[in-house]
Design an enzyme around this catalytic site. Sequence first.
Site, PDB file in Angstrom:
ATOM      1  CG  HIS A   1      -1.674   1.223   1.470  1.00 18.38           C
ATOM      2  ND1 HIS A   1      -1.319   2.115   2.450  1.00 18.38           N
ATOM      3  CD2 HIS A   1      -2.745   1.763   0.834  1.00 18.38           C
ATOM      4  CE1 HIS A   1      -2.150   3.148   2.427  1.00 18.38           C
ATOM      5  NE2 HIS A   1      -3.020   2.962   1.458  1.00 18.38           N
TER       6      HIS A   1
ATOM      7  CD  GLU B   1      -2.544   2.753  -3.433  1.00 19.69           C
ATOM      8  OE1 GLU B   1      -2.852   3.951  -3.298  1.00 19.69           O
ATOM      9  OE2 GLU B   1      -3.063   1.834  -2.764  1.00 19.69           O
ATOM     10  CG  HIS B   2      -0.130   6.291  -0.449  1.00 17.88           C
ATOM     11  ND1 HIS B   2      -0.523   7.439   0.181  1.00 17.88           N
ATOM     12  CD2 HIS B   2      -1.152   5.415  -0.313  1.00 17.88           C
ATOM     13  CE1 HIS B   2      -1.731   7.269   0.697  1.00 17.88           C
ATOM     14  NE2 HIS B   2      -2.139   6.042   0.408  1.00 17.88           N
TER      15      HIS B   2
ATOM     16  CD  GLU C   1      -4.956   5.380   3.225  1.00 22.46           C
ATOM     17  OE1 GLU C   1      -3.779   5.702   2.958  1.00 22.46           O
ATOM     18  OE2 GLU C   1      -5.645   4.680   2.457  1.00 22.46           O
TER      19      GLU C   1
END
Lengths: 429, 427
Positions: free
Chosen positions: A67, A70-71, A142
Amino acid sequence: MEQIHFKQLKETLNCKTLENGLKVFILEKKDFNKTYATFTTNYGSVDNHFVPFGENEPVKVPDGIAHFLEHKLFEKEHGDVFQDFSKQGASANAFTTFKRTAYLFSTTGDVEKNLTTLIDFVQAPYFTEKTVEKEKGIIGQEIRMYDDNPDWRVYFGLIANMYQNHPVSIDIAGTVESIAKITKDDLYECYETFYHPSNMLLFIVGPVDAEKIMDLVEKNQAGKDYKDKPPIERFFDEEPAQPAKRKEVLNMPVQTPKCYMGYKEKRPERQGKELLLRELSVNLLLEMMFGKSTKNYEKLYNDGLIDPSFSFDYTEEQGYGFSMIGGDTSDPDAFADTISRMVEDFKKTDINPEDLERARKKKIGSFLRALNSPEFIANQFTRYEFNGMNLFDVIPTFEDLTAAHLEKALSDHFQDSQLTICQVKKKQS
Amino acid sequence: MTLVDHHVADLPGITLHTVETTKYKTTSLILQLKSPIVEEEVTRRALLPYVLQSGTERFPSSKELREALDSLYGATLGADLSKKGEYQVITLRIDVANEKFLSDNTPLLDKAFELLSDVLLKPAKQGNAFLSDIVQKEKRTLKQQIESIYDDKMRYANKRLIEEMFEDEPYRFNVYGSEKEVDSITPEILYDYYKKVIQEDEVHLYVVGDVSKEILKDFTAKHFVFPNAKAEPKRVASSGKRRVDEVKEIFEEQEVQQGKLHMGYRTYITYSDPEYLPLQVFNGVFGGFSHSKLFMNVREKESLAYYAASRFESHKGIIFVMSGIETNNYEKTVKIINEQLKEIQNGNISDGELEQTKAMIRNQILETVDDSTGLVEVLYHEVVSRHKRSIEEWLEGIENVTKEQVIGVSKKIELDTIYFLRGRGDE
């Protein structure tokens, strides 16, 4: 370029596997304004133990790294790729699941330019210590956002109840502590291992000319130098068939309690047609047991044990699989007792042919409705393809399912020994 | 080529909107019922659609009604509520598969019309009351629905901001009504209110799918027969003209990991105003997109948040800003957000920002009309505002917005209320 016609659905799918191994699919939807494209790697949060590209020894990487990657992939030397898309009138996004990382855009303007931007940015990583550090604050927020969300907590709590060793029990984003350990070198290592074209799939759906788009993608890929790559070695510890825990109660400051329960798959090894048959069978059974037109639903609703947030689903991917039933409830214990009793009672009776027919029709109708959405088509097609299935086989497979298929799935999947429960109860302050 | 083939036909008691398109494999029937927000009626109005979708004369229980829907190839029936400016709108919707994609030849659409019409005009009842067990169950569900807002902190903060900001305007009411009010509603009271709705509400039916408008008109005329002549629809003047004397600051504490910062601004501009399009561009530059000033400064430069965005309510003329932050970053974040508005007011908008924003809005409008729900939402703006604006005019209008207009709009905008939900004990 190969073409597959789906006569009943009036759709034609164009596809090709390029020389470097990249699979490309194009679905023309001439009536739409929007083109939607996803570029997906077969790599998600569970892939945390593997042999890095060019090495011999397996490594374990920090939780949340897929993840995080991905960012960070959006950031380049010249700035943020989000901005490039938005200058070109497109909106870009990305998401990470247990098994996949997808990068996507949707646009009503210049498809070719945006598609090139999508492919090129995913294929040109640029990570620095400084930008990696900066991202930790954003992802930290997040994670905090999801920490406050009881629906998210109870859903992942249920999965954590099921798995003793499999990393599906770890939060996709990791924790504030685990992401603190991530370095730019970790990101490069994961990138080099999992972002080879042979591990990826590109899907484009919209008012496009398939020939032209395929040509563009081919030329783009031919201009990049990818070496052949050995298959990726991923490691998963042995996972016992039984759930890790029967029950877990989370205390949160909520007004309405929640209860989710699910049956853990004993042998989640199916792929292809066998997996499709399994998924549709269990989903159909859930519909017959708990769909809105069933006696069970009526009873649960009348007794005040469920409200419109009630839902159910079944999912299986290589290595894990489970059904899930739950929602908000005034009485989480009565909910759990009633649901498990209803499952046991359903197992004692024969499959009623009329009920089966009605549930089948309902499922076919909702699948047709889902096909209105380009996002659904691209995302689901990719998931199916990575599991050796074809999305467009869903209707014919629903039509072929018999009571015998269902009986088999019923006795095999819905076993009390596989049941686990997760509840959110009101914190007493 | 027009982007949306939108036809309107006035029938007795109902206005039919049709959009013929081959985009979808289903046909959507969307019924919109509009009435001003009235304090004594908000909760009744919220309860009504859920009672209506629980039983009809022919199918007097939810189970029977759902069986009928399943047999129509899983046609879905749904109810929803929304606030559009000073109105509380009820939506009833059926989606049904287009027969073209099925091997069987049941006349699905005709039956879907009949069902939707039954839901609205022939509800299950006994004498002059709804069935009491249905009402009782739906009251319980509605209460749970109202309570559950508390558990979703983003929604909760938004609700609290609205209550504080509009403390003496009808807009303050939650669209689902209030928990206290639910108990007092009896099957008789609700049925009385239902009769009033049928008599007085402005009713619009939208049908989107691959069916000709002539057939749809026939179906509507055949199935939607209203009892007798209807009243003129009620209109309300927007009460959004009040000025802000002083910014209200509201703090609340809860056991949360992340603080929720919500800010409300008055713009004094609504859908029918000529400045509506510059306002849309303003919102895009301010916080509507990932290139907007809020996202760039709160998230990208300072890493304070995962999200920092703004959105506007077209009929109330309000902009909402929201962000999730650490409790101790409150002052810093508010300061950055205030600075972004000032930047725009001082004319600090680059040509790039302006063009990028216009391109994104164009993309957003075109994408929205690809989806039947979004399309109906866009078309319904015309009904709420009584102001026509075709998709083409909209797109062209955005294209022509100038930087000066955006700056002009920004100078009218006033911060009204700041609401902050903060975590306990992490000051």
